[in-house]
Write a protein that holds these residues in place. Sequence first.
Motif, PDB file in Angstrom:
ATOM      1  N   ASP A  46       0.852  -1.184   0.000  1.00 52.35           N
ATOM      2  CA  ASP A  46       0.000   0.000   0.000  1.00 52.35           C
ATOM      3  C   ASP A  46       0.888   1.233   0.000  1.00 52.35           C
ATOM      4  O   ASP A  46       1.655   1.458   0.942  1.00 52.35           O
ATOM      5  N   SER A  76      -5.843   3.148  -5.175  1.00 50.33           N
ATOM      6  CA  SER A  76      -6.409   2.921  -3.845  1.00 50.33           C
ATOM      7  C   SER A  76      -7.756   3.625  -3.726  1.00 50.33           C
ATOM      8  O   SER A  76      -8.088   4.508  -4.528  1.00 50.33           O
ATOM      9  N   HIS A  83      -2.392   0.247  -4.665  1.00 46.14           N
ATOM     10  CA  HIS A  83      -2.239  -1.086  -4.094  1.00 46.14           C
ATOM     11  C   HIS A  83      -1.529  -1.949  -5.128  1.00 46.14           C
ATOM     12  O   HIS A  83      -1.921  -1.959  -6.299  1.00 46.14           O
ATOM     13  N   PHE A 109      -7.876  -5.583   2.840  1.00 46.41           N
ATOM     14  CA  PHE A 109      -7.623  -4.632   1.760  1.00 46.41           C
ATOM     15  C   PHE A 109      -8.930  -4.383   1.024  1.00 46.41           C
ATOM     16  O   PHE A 109      -9.576  -5.320   0.548  1.00 46.41           O
TER      17      PHE A 109
END
Length: 353
Positions: A46, A76, A83, A109
């Motif tokens: 991330d 993201s 990501h 996630f």
Amino acid sequence: MVGRLIVSFDVSLQDTNDAALEYAATGAADGIGFVFTATVPLVGVDVDDCRDPEAGEPLESALSIIEQLDSFTEVSPSGTGYHVLLEGDLPDGRNRHGSIEMYDQARFFTVTADHVDGTPTSINERQDALEAVHEEFVAEDDTTNDINSTTGDRRDDSGQSQTLELEDEELLEKARSAGNGDKFDRLWRGNTSGYDSQSEADMALCCLLAFWTGGNRLQMDRLFRQSGLIRGKWDDVHHADGSTYGEKTLERAIAATDDFYEPTTPTVETSVDTAAETDTDTAWTLKGGIAEPGSVGGDRVYLEEKNDLLEARIDELEQIVADQRDQIEQLTAERRQLRSIVEQQESDLEGDH
């Protein structure tokens, strides 16, 4: 009720992911996501605050990471980061530094499926690249840690103050021999007597670990997993932001702890004239009501008084929890009473008809 759909899919199959996206598109869920576990060899990287949402272009540092990892990359949820999903084993050591985080288990996630053009559409095995990126951007660098010369605290990349770390065994020995050592030992062995729930016992042990580790979350987590209180719930996702029960418990314990243990180095007296005097005892002073460390006697009293402060704080937090529990019980009773009244009114109306 619209809820969050958590989807676990085989990295070699796209069908499950597509089905999840179609389901979310119906409005039956907020979106889709993925929970990293120890049994699935996936790593999520991330990278935050590295993308201009309007221009849609990554900063140079993010572009370097994306190109090195060379695996499926998406924008993201915030639109300001990326990501990267890949196959591999996360190297040992810390898993975050600045705006870069890496996870391979016990993490949720949110998946946007907003694929970044020019990156692979598949999740690839990239162990060497993962290790290289971890080494360059995340791995511990002793030269960059800021040591506070006044308190001896180490400030990590997130700005959190951390006391210079004790080794696990040394920490456990000190915790057991402290003034509240019996309480620590009971909790460490998994004894929850005196607590209305194991969650309260978990919190109490985490507050003690926060004190002894200086708020070092990684060490707290490692030690808690060795205690008799550890259970499967620790790694369960319990919160809307994707954090686990264990992560949130550690976070709250650190926030609730006002005082941290500070290891001290005994002062060695080199003067020949005073050597005989310092062989048996050394004077110590009081500062703000707490004995200053720096000697055998000073360290002992200093530690005992700090432990007393910590125990008082834990007792205060336990009382707060007890008060909140009483309020919940009272509100529950009021809700039942109101529900009974409503049911009676509905029954009366039916009888009238």
